[in-house]
Design an enzyme around this catalytic site. Structure first.
Site, PDB file in Angstrom:
ATOM      1  N   TYR A   1      44.945  75.284  75.673  1.00 51.11           N
ATOM      2  CA  TYR A   1      44.008  74.853  74.634  1.00 51.11           C
ATOM      3  C   TYR A   1      43.675  73.358  74.809  1.00 51.11           C
ATOM      4  O   TYR A   1      44.092  72.747  75.787  1.00 51.11           O
ATOM      5  CB  TYR A   1      44.550  75.226  73.250  1.00 51.11           C
TER       6      TYR A   1
ATOM      7  N   ARG B   1      54.370  71.128  71.306  1.00 50.52           N
ATOM      8  CA  ARG B   1      54.554  72.226  72.270  1.00 50.52           C
ATOM      9  C   ARG B   1      53.726  71.985  73.528  1.00 50.52           C
ATOM     10  O   ARG B   1      52.560  71.582  73.448  1.00 50.52           O
ATOM     11  CB  ARG B   1      54.147  73.561  71.633  1.00 50.52           C
TER      12      ARG B   1
ATOM     13  N   GLN C   1      51.578  75.359  62.829  1.00 47.61           N
ATOM     14  CA  GLN C   1      51.120  74.972  64.171  1.00 47.61           C
ATOM     15  C   GLN C   1      49.631  74.609  64.118  1.00 47.61           C
ATOM     16  O   GLN C   1      48.815  75.389  63.626  1.00 47.61           O
ATOM     17  CB  GLN C   1      51.353  76.085  65.194  1.00 47.61           C
TER      18      GLN C   1
ATOM     19  N   GLY D   1      59.832  85.377  69.749  1.00 44.50           N
ATOM     20  CA  GLY D   1      58.515  85.826  69.326  1.00 44.50           C
ATOM     21  C   GLY D   1      58.494  87.336  69.225  1.00 44.50           C
ATOM     22  O   GLY D   1      58.741  87.926  68.167  1.00 44.50           O
ATOM     23  N   ARG D   2      58.238  87.988  70.365  1.00 44.64           N
ATOM     24  CA  ARG D   2      58.045  89.439  70.352  1.00 44.64           C
ATOM     25  C   ARG D   2      59.233  90.204  69.774  1.00 44.64           C
ATOM     26  O   ARG D   2      59.057  91.215  69.092  1.00 44.64           O
ATOM     27  CB  ARG D   2      57.702  89.913  71.768  1.00 44.64           C
TER      28      ARG D   2
HETATM   29  C1  LIG Z   1      50.941  88.222  69.723  1.00 44.25           C
HETATM   30  C2  LIG Z   1      51.277  86.841  70.228  1.00 44.25           C
HETATM   31  C3  LIG Z   1      50.605  85.752  69.709  1.00 44.25           C
HETATM   32  C4  LIG Z   1      50.915  84.454  70.137  1.00 44.25           C
HETATM   33  N1  LIG Z   1      50.298  83.370  69.533  1.00 44.25           N
HETATM   34  C5  LIG Z   1      50.717  82.114  69.825  1.00 44.25           C
HETATM   35  C6  LIG Z   1      50.250  80.995  69.078  1.00 44.25           C
HETATM   36  O1  LIG Z   1      49.466  81.114  68.116  1.00 44.25           O
HETATM   37  N2  LIG Z   1      50.699  79.778  69.436  1.00 44.25           N
HETATM   38  C7  LIG Z   1      51.585  79.584  70.471  1.00 44.25           C
HETATM   39  O2  LIG Z   1      51.967  78.437  70.757  1.00 44.25           O
HETATM   40  N3  LIG Z   1      52.076  80.633  71.168  1.00 44.25           N
HETATM   41  C8  LIG Z   1      51.682  81.885  70.853  1.00 44.25           C
HETATM   42  N4  LIG Z   1      52.248  82.946  71.507  1.00 44.25           N
HETATM   43  C9  LIG Z   1      53.330  82.715  72.502  1.00 44.25           C
HETATM   44  C10 LIG Z   1      54.710  82.820  71.822  1.00 44.25           C
HETATM   45  O3  LIG Z   1      54.914  81.756  70.913  1.00 44.25           O
HETATM   46  C11 LIG Z   1      55.874  82.830  72.836  1.00 44.25           C
HETATM   47  O4  LIG Z   1      55.881  81.611  73.549  1.00 44.25           O
HETATM   48  C12 LIG Z   1      55.800  83.964  73.838  1.00 44.25           C
HETATM   49  O5  LIG Z   1      55.467  85.185  73.218  1.00 44.25           O
HETATM   50  C13 LIG Z   1      57.148  84.139  74.596  1.00 44.25           C
HETATM   51  O6  LIG Z   1      58.205  84.359  73.685  1.00 44.25           O
HETATM   52  P1  LIG Z   1      58.773  85.853  73.384  1.00 44.25           P
HETATM   53  O7  LIG Z   1      59.095  86.464  74.712  1.00 44.25           O
HETATM   54  O8  LIG Z   1      59.977  85.631  72.516  1.00 44.25           O
HETATM   55  O9  LIG Z   1      57.681  86.604  72.703  1.00 44.25           O
HETATM   56  C14 LIG Z   1      51.914  84.256  71.129  1.00 44.25           C
HETATM   57  C15 LIG Z   1      52.566  85.372  71.670  1.00 44.25           C
HETATM   58  C16 LIG Z   1      52.285  86.644  71.225  1.00 44.25           C
HETATM   59  C17 LIG Z   1      53.057  87.814  71.788  1.00 44.25           C
END
Ligand SMILES: Cc1cc2nc3c(=O)[nH]c(=O)nc-3n(C[C@H](O)[C@H](O)[C@H](O)COP(=O)(O)O)c2cc1C
Length: 364
Positions: A170, A222, A100, A314-315
């Site tokens: 961003y 994205r 990314q 993600g989480r």
């Molecule tokens: C610790 C953390 C770091 C994240 N860093 C990024 C990132 O670097 N780039 C991005 O597009 N989204 C980032 N996100 C957002 C996630 O990609 C995702 O869209 C969001 O957590 C919702 O998905 P989930 O409920 O499955 O976690 C981050 C989320 C978390 C929790």
């Protein structure tokens, strides 16, 4: 209904072993020289055995785009070995590796950018409440080129693709948003002009792909669907952006939101599930990755009803790194972090989660 554990083929013929991908997550855990740390490599490898692809944490394409402490760098050739090590860690488990790429813009902490010079689409407010300065046209062109250069590095480092990070407030989003883009030149004013910078980045990334790779190199984009501010992005704006992006030679689009169930807030049409609205606009031209609060198998089944071809976790992959393998084997998955388990999470990320209670279920 499609079985998301079966392979997925992009229009360019590249196949993922299933329709689940790891969402990009910043880990704050690079070495002090911004190379990827062993902890981060172990974290990626641990999560590379089930999903079809891993989208990495965002890496910055130019020095003034650095947006987090402990972010692994991708802005000069000095980081080739580091970039390669991340791709290799992801390939160990058989997942495709997607880097990314981004610029933090006004969200960059002042102490992380050269001379504390925080930049954005317009003179606007920085994350620390201070000033962010409008980029000149020359600087915009330099950043466009930098996205291309980091794409070249991704190709040479063995990645299967890049994801252009146009989301989460961003720089690309700062240009698209009327809240942060008050320019009156060719990069601002009308919706079309606010799209210009993101579209130039897409074109440059694709130009570099043509030069250094072939069709099999994946390029995704994205976006964030809405902003809360009065002048900010509405879903109507996003519908137009998505329609425009769907005409570009992109391999996928990726919505960014915290819950796949989210309903449109500011939209002229019927206020229904955002992913469903976006899917209708795309109309089959390009696959969409859905995301947000998918923890259990039941959540995943419900998310499939939105029609998103791919689902990002993600989480839940922090909590359950082998989620896909367990679901495939019909095993139970936990949906809250078990703090007694060896979770293979870099310590800076664990500390960050602990200082933000409620961010990731079960973290104490
Ligand atoms: C610790 C953390 C770091 C994240 N860093 C990024 C990132 O670097 N780039 C991005 O597009 N989204 C980032 N996100 C957002 C996630 O990609 C995702 O869209 C969001 O957590 C919702 O998905 P989930 O409920 O499955 O976690 C981050 C989320 C978390 C929790």
């Amino acid at each position: 209904m499609t079985n998301y554990l079966t392979p997925f083929k992009f229009h360019n013929g590249v196949e993922l072993r299933n329709r689940y991908v790891m969402a990009p997550m910043t880990t704050y855990s690079a070495n002090p020289d911004d190379t990827a740390s062993n902890e981060e490599l172990a974290y990626y490898e641990e999560r590379s055995y089930g999903v079809g692809a891993v989208i990495t944490a965002c890496t910055y394409v130019i020095a003034n785009g650095k947006g987090f402490p402990g972010q692994f760098a991708g802005h000069t050739d000095d980081y080739m070995d580091s970039l390669r090590s991340v791709a290799q860690a992801i390939h160990k488990g058989g997942a495709k590796a997607i880097l990314q790429i981004y610029h933090g813009g006004r969200q960059s902490p002042r102490e992380l950018v050269p001379n504390g010079d925080v930049v954005s689409a317009s003179d606007t407010i920085a994350a620390d409440g201070g000033k962010a300065r409008a980029l000149t046209v020359e600087e915009i062109q330099e950043i466009v080129k930098a996205f291309g250069e980091t794409t070249r590095r991704a190709i040479e480092a063995g990645y299967d693709g890049v994801e252009i990070h146009g989301a989460n407030t961003y720089l690309l989003q700062q240009f698209f948003s009327g809240f942060t883009n008050k320019r009156t030149d060719e990069y601002g004013g009308t919706l079309e002009k606010r799209m210009r910078f993101p579209l130039e980045v897409v074109a440059e990334v694709n130009r570099v792909k043509q030069q250094y790779a072939d069709d099999s190199f994946i390029v995704g984009y994205r976006f964030s669907p809405e902003e809360p501010e009065e002048d900010g992005i509405t879903l109507d704006d996003t519908v137009q952006l998505v329609d425009r992006l769907a005409k570009e030679p992109l391999d996928y689009l990726h919505i960014s939101q915290m819950d796949f169930r989210s309903i449109a807030r500011r939209y002229e049409g019927e206020k229904e599930n955002r992913i469903k609205i976006i899917k209708r606009v795309i109309d089959g031209r390009i696959p969409l990755i859905g995301v947000g609060s998918i923890y259990s198998k039941k959540d995943a089944l419900e998310a499939m009803e939105t029609g998103a071809e791919l689902l990002a976790l993600g989480r839940e992959l922090l909590i359950e790194p082998h989620w896909v393998e367990k679901i495939a084997a019909g095993e139970e998955v936990i949906t809250e972090m078990d703090m007694t388990r060896e979770n293979v999470i870099p310590s800076p990320l664990m500390r960050m989660m602990q200082s933000n209670p409620g961010w990731v279920p079960g973290v104490k």
